[in-house]
Design a protein around this motif. Structure first.
Motif, short mmCIF file in Angstrom:
data_model
loop_
_atom_site.label_atom_id
_atom_site.label_comp_id
_atom_site.label_asym_id
_atom_site.label_seq_id
_atom_site.Cartn_x
_atom_site.Cartn_y
_atom_site.Cartn_z
N ARG A 235 -4.51 -1.84 -4.31
CA ARG A 235 -3.05 -1.69 -4.20
C ARG A 235 -2.49 -1.58 -5.61
NH1 ARG A 235 -0.37 -6.32 -1.19
NH2 ARG A 235 1.19 -4.74 -0.62
N ALA A 236 -1.51 -0.70 -5.79
CA ALA A 236 -0.95 -0.51 -7.14
C ALA A 236 0.49 -0.03 -7.02
CB ALA A 236 -1.78 0.49 -7.93
N PHE A 237 1.35 -0.58 -7.89
CA PHE A 237 2.78 -0.28 -7.84
C PHE A 237 3.35 -0.23 -9.26
CE2 PHE A 237 1.45 -2.71 -4.20
CZ PHE A 237 2.07 -2.11 -3.11
N ILE A 238 4.37 0.60 -9.44
CA ILE A 238 5.20 0.50 -10.64
C ILE A 238 6.08 -0.74 -10.44
CG2 ILE A 238 7.06 1.58 -11.96
CD1 ILE A 238 5.89 4.29 -11.12
N MET B 17 10.73 -6.29 -8.27
CA MET B 17 10.57 -5.29 -7.22
C MET B 17 9.43 -4.34 -7.56
SD MET B 17 14.55 -4.53 -6.19
CE MET B 17 15.17 -4.58 -7.86
N TYR B 18 8.78 -3.83 -6.54
CA TYR B 18 7.59 -2.98 -6.69
C TYR B 18 7.86 -1.62 -6.05
CZ TYR B 18 5.42 -7.54 -7.54
OH TYR B 18 5.12 -8.78 -8.03
N TYR B 19 7.55 -0.56 -6.80
CA TYR B 19 7.77 0.80 -6.29
C TYR B 19 6.43 1.50 -6.11
CZ TYR B 19 9.29 5.68 -6.07
OH TYR B 19 9.49 6.98 -5.68
N ASP B 20 6.23 2.05 -4.91
CA ASP B 20 5.01 2.79 -4.60
C ASP B 20 5.32 4.28 -4.65
OD1 ASP B 20 2.70 3.91 -3.66
OD2 ASP B 20 2.61 2.75 -1.80
N PRO B 21 4.85 5.00 -5.69
CA PRO B 21 5.14 6.44 -5.79
C PRO B 21 4.59 7.24 -4.62
CG PRO B 21 4.31 5.58 -7.87
CD PRO B 21 4.08 4.52 -6.84
N THR C 86 4.41 6.43 -1.36
CA THR C 86 5.27 6.35 -0.17
C THR C 86 6.75 6.38 -0.53
OG1 THR C 86 5.26 3.92 -0.23
CG2 THR C 86 3.52 5.01 1.05
N GLN C 87 7.06 6.32 -1.83
CA GLN C 87 8.44 6.31 -2.33
C GLN C 87 9.24 5.16 -1.70
OE1 GLN C 87 10.40 10.10 -2.16
NE2 GLN C 87 8.82 11.15 -3.33
N THR C 88 8.60 4.01 -1.59
CA THR C 88 9.28 2.83 -1.06
C THR C 88 9.33 1.72 -2.11
OG1 THR C 88 7.19 2.01 -0.13
CG2 THR C 88 8.65 3.27 1.33
N VAL C 89 10.34 0.86 -2.00
CA VAL C 89 10.49 -0.29 -2.88
C VAL C 89 10.24 -1.55 -2.07
CG1 VAL C 89 12.11 -1.66 -4.25
CG2 VAL C 89 12.12 0.83 -4.45
N LEU C 90 9.40 -2.43 -2.62
CA LEU C 90 9.12 -3.73 -1.98
C LEU C 90 9.93 -4.80 -2.71
CD1 LEU C 90 6.76 -1.94 -0.99
CD2 LEU C 90 5.29 -3.94 -1.11
N ASP C 91 10.83 -5.44 -1.98
CA ASP C 91 11.76 -6.40 -2.56
C ASP C 91 11.56 -7.77 -1.92
OD1 ASP C 91 13.88 -7.79 -3.61
OD2 ASP C 91 15.45 -6.54 -2.71
N TYR C 92 11.03 -8.73 -2.70
CA TYR C 92 10.75 -10.07 -2.19
C TYR C 92 11.90 -11.06 -2.38
CZ TYR C 92 5.75 -8.98 -1.60
OH TYR C 92 4.55 -8.46 -1.19
N HIS C 93 12.79 -10.79 -3.36
CA HIS C 93 13.77 -11.81 -3.75
C HIS C 93 15.20 -11.27 -3.80
CE1 HIS C 93 10.76 -14.89 -4.74
NE2 HIS C 93 10.02 -13.88 -5.19
N THR D 139 -1.32 4.58 -10.77
CA THR D 139 -1.23 4.04 -9.41
C THR D 139 -2.09 4.85 -8.44
OG1 THR D 139 0.78 5.36 -8.97
CG2 THR D 139 1.08 3.09 -9.78
N ASP D 140 -2.09 6.18 -8.59
CA ASP D 140 -2.91 7.02 -7.70
C ASP D 140 -4.40 6.72 -7.86
OD1 ASP D 140 -0.71 8.24 -6.64
OD2 ASP D 140 -0.89 10.11 -7.78
N THR D 141 -4.84 6.58 -9.10
CA THR D 141 -6.26 6.32 -9.36
C THR D 141 -6.68 4.98 -8.76
OG1 THR D 141 -6.20 7.60 -11.42
CG2 THR D 141 -8.02 6.04 -11.16
N LEU D 142 -5.87 3.97 -8.92
CA LEU D 142 -6.18 2.65 -8.37
C LEU D 142 -6.17 2.67 -6.84
CD1 LEU D 142 -4.12 0.50 -10.89
CD2 LEU D 142 -6.58 0.30 -10.53
N GLN D 143 -5.20 3.35 -6.27
CA GLN D 143 -5.12 3.41 -4.81
C GLN D 143 -6.30 4.18 -4.22
OE1 GLN D 143 -1.21 5.01 -4.10
NE2 GLN D 143 -0.17 3.07 -4.55
N GLN D 144 -6.70 5.25 -4.89
CA GLN D 144 -7.85 6.02 -4.42
C GLN D 144 -9.14 5.22 -4.51
OE1 GLN D 144 -7.76 9.68 -6.66
NE2 GLN D 144 -5.77 10.29 -5.83
N ALA D 145 -9.19 4.24 -5.41
CA ALA D 145 -10.36 3.38 -5.54
C ALA D 145 -10.32 2.21 -4.57
CB ALA D 145 -10.46 2.87 -6.98
N GLY D 146 -9.29 2.16 -3.73
CA GLY D 146 -9.22 1.12 -2.71
C GLY D 146 -8.35 -0.06 -3.07
#
Length: 520
Positions: free
Chosen positions: A63-66, A203-207, A209-216, A54-61
């Protein structure tokens, strides 16, 4: 109008159609953002390699989530077995960022990013595609025109099955039953969330920002311990019938209740399992049996009527008290080993599930006058041929199953020096555990299991005593004195001497090797 026509062709009733339309209208585009002080995910449970991706993808511009089951397990404070990553980068863009990465899959293209033995599956956000429109276009081999004649043609002619070459040129395709054959249309994150199966897996977790994105409302369903399908359940099961098995597995594994609307279509759509490739069914069945809750999963399969198409020979076994006890003991033992972190042999597990049928056919063939060992091998082949029509058990597991079954007659005898040689067999431990299960279920005399237990655990002296006891009991008054003594014996005549340099157990080996040999 076209959607209604396609749904009629697929056999969808009006209730299904209404539910599908309502589900389409409830596609959320903005997630609920859950902070660390609410979700309480322990960062120590997160794979360092997943964070590296996730860090490598985010640094390349990008969006990436677990994503997926890993987030679900983290929210339940359980260490995930594997981690998946979702991103807006295409597979080709992901591959360029990592030294050891390869694109795999046709139906659902993903990237395997490898760190030693650890593999992080990385997928691109999928777009929402209208399954009804895609069914019409793939069934006709192209996009339909807008005139009424095209609609009449679609209703008059059965959908044509696309060739592999045609499928490979498409980014999205479904078959006549609604099953998705290709799904490689990239989209937005909210579309990707809606494409996932259950709310608790979306659900998507961003290491970072330590936040969870919950759509449903997955967080709410986790707290309520409810398994709920995203969208219209009937449509989602048609897209991928394996989802019906996943409902059973997750409900048993997590101890969750199945939402009534999610459960309702399963019974009438269970036959769609027959459309799934046998190899993929085997993979899903293996996950189910090695989940640590195999017995609960099998009970759920039976309750939902899904076991008939997966293990057809098991249907009969589970109706017999003796067979059900043996299978229950085998699954309970497997569950205990999985929970203890011990290795489990899939070959042993499938050998146990199908043993009752092998034994029934074996007894039938011997009752018809066949020699025991050839009859056993014939029974094994018949059972496996019947089973693999539905569930393609891999050859390496089939070989293990046959060896375990083939060793049972020799373990029942435990005579002469054969016992010592059996200890050196690579499948001895599995065959020994199999005998112990048979004894525990009441199928085999408990004395057989006790003898082998003492033999395995005993030292050299104890084993010698057990062997002598077995030899005395087996031999008895077999030696007969011949008239005229040894000098008058004809070459090759039976004078009571051992038949080969292997000694008293040569007869056992001859029995075990006579007739059909096990498949290589």
């Amino acid at each position: 109008m076209i959607k209604k026509l396609i749904r009629r062709l697929l056999g969808q009733d009006e209730a299904d159609a209404a539910a599908a339309d309502a589900a389409d209208a409830r596609t959320p585009t903005t997630p609920t953002i859950v902070s660390a002080d609410v979700h309480h995910i322990d960062p120590a449970l997160i794979s360092r390699n997943a964070v590296r991706v996730t860090d490598t993808l985010q640094q390349a511009g990008f969006r990436a989530f677990i994503v997926g089951g890993a987030v679900r397990d983290l929210l339940l404070n359980v260490a995930p077995k594997d981690f998946d990553v979702a991103t807006d980068a295409t597979p080709e863009q992901v591959q360029k960022l990592f030294r050891r990465a390869r694109i795999i899959g046709r139906r659902f293209q993903i990237v395997h990013v490898q760190f030693g033995q650890d593999i992080i599956e990385t997928s691109t956000f999928r777009a929402l595609v209208d399954p009804a429109a895609e069914t019409g276009s793939s069934g006709n081999g192209g996009n339909s025109g807008g005139g009424g004649q095209a609609q009449e043609s679609a209703s008059a002619e059965p959908p044509r099955r696309l060739k592999r070459s045609e499928l490979d040129r498409r980014t999205h395709a479904v078959d006549a039953s609604g099953r998705v054959l290709r799904d490689n249309v990239w989209g937005e994150q909210h579309e990707d969330a809606t494409r996932r199966d259950f709310t608790i897996n979306a659900m998507y977790y961003d290491p970072a920002t330590q936040t969870v994105l919950d759509y449903h409302n997955g967080m709410a369903d986790i707290r309520a311990r409810t398994l709920r399908m995203i969208g219209d359940p009937a449509t989602r099961y048609r897209e991928d019938p394996v989802r019906m098995l996943r409902v059973v597995r997750f409900a048993a594994k997590l101890g969750f209740d199945i939402d009534p609307a999610t459960r309702a279509p399963i019974t009438r759509l269970a036959d769609l399992i027959n459309n799934v490739p046998a190899a993929r069914l085997f993979d899903e069945m293996l996950k189910l049996l090695l989940s640590g809750h195999a017995l609960a999963c099998l009970q759920r399969l039976r309750a939902e009527g899904l076991h008939h198409g997966l293990l057809p020979l098991l249907d009969v076994v589970l109706e017999q008290p003796h067979g059900e006890k043996f299978v229950s003991l085998a699954l309970t033992s497997t569950d205990d080993r999985v929970r203890a972190g011990k290795p489990v042999s899939p070959g042993f597990l499938f050998a146990a599930l199908l043993w009752q049928q092998v034994q029934d056919r074996w007894n039938k063939h011997t009752a018809g006058g066949e020699y025991p060992i050839p009859a056993l091998h014939r029974a094994m082949d018949e059972v496996l041929d019947t089973q693999t029509e539905k569930l393609a058990i891999q050859k390496r597991f089939v070989a293990d199953m046959k060896e375990i079954w083939a060793m049972q007659p020799r373990l029942e005898k435990h005579s002469g020096r054969t016992a010592l040689r059996l200890l050196e067999h690579p499948r001895f431990r599995a065959a020994f555990d199999f005998v112990m299960l048979r004894c525990e279920s009441g199928e085999l005399d408990a004395a057989v299991g006790a003898w082998w237990k003492d033999f395995v655990e005993g030292d050299v002296a104890a084993r010698e005593v057990l062997l002598n006891q077995g030899s005395t009991r087996e031999r008895g008054p077999r030696r007969r004195r011949r008239r005229g003594g040894r000098s008058g014996a004809k070459p090759g005549a039976d004078d009571g001497a051992p038949r080969s340099h292997h000694g008293a157990d040569a007869d056992d080996d001859a029995d075990a090797s006579s007739g059909d040999a096990p498949d290589a």
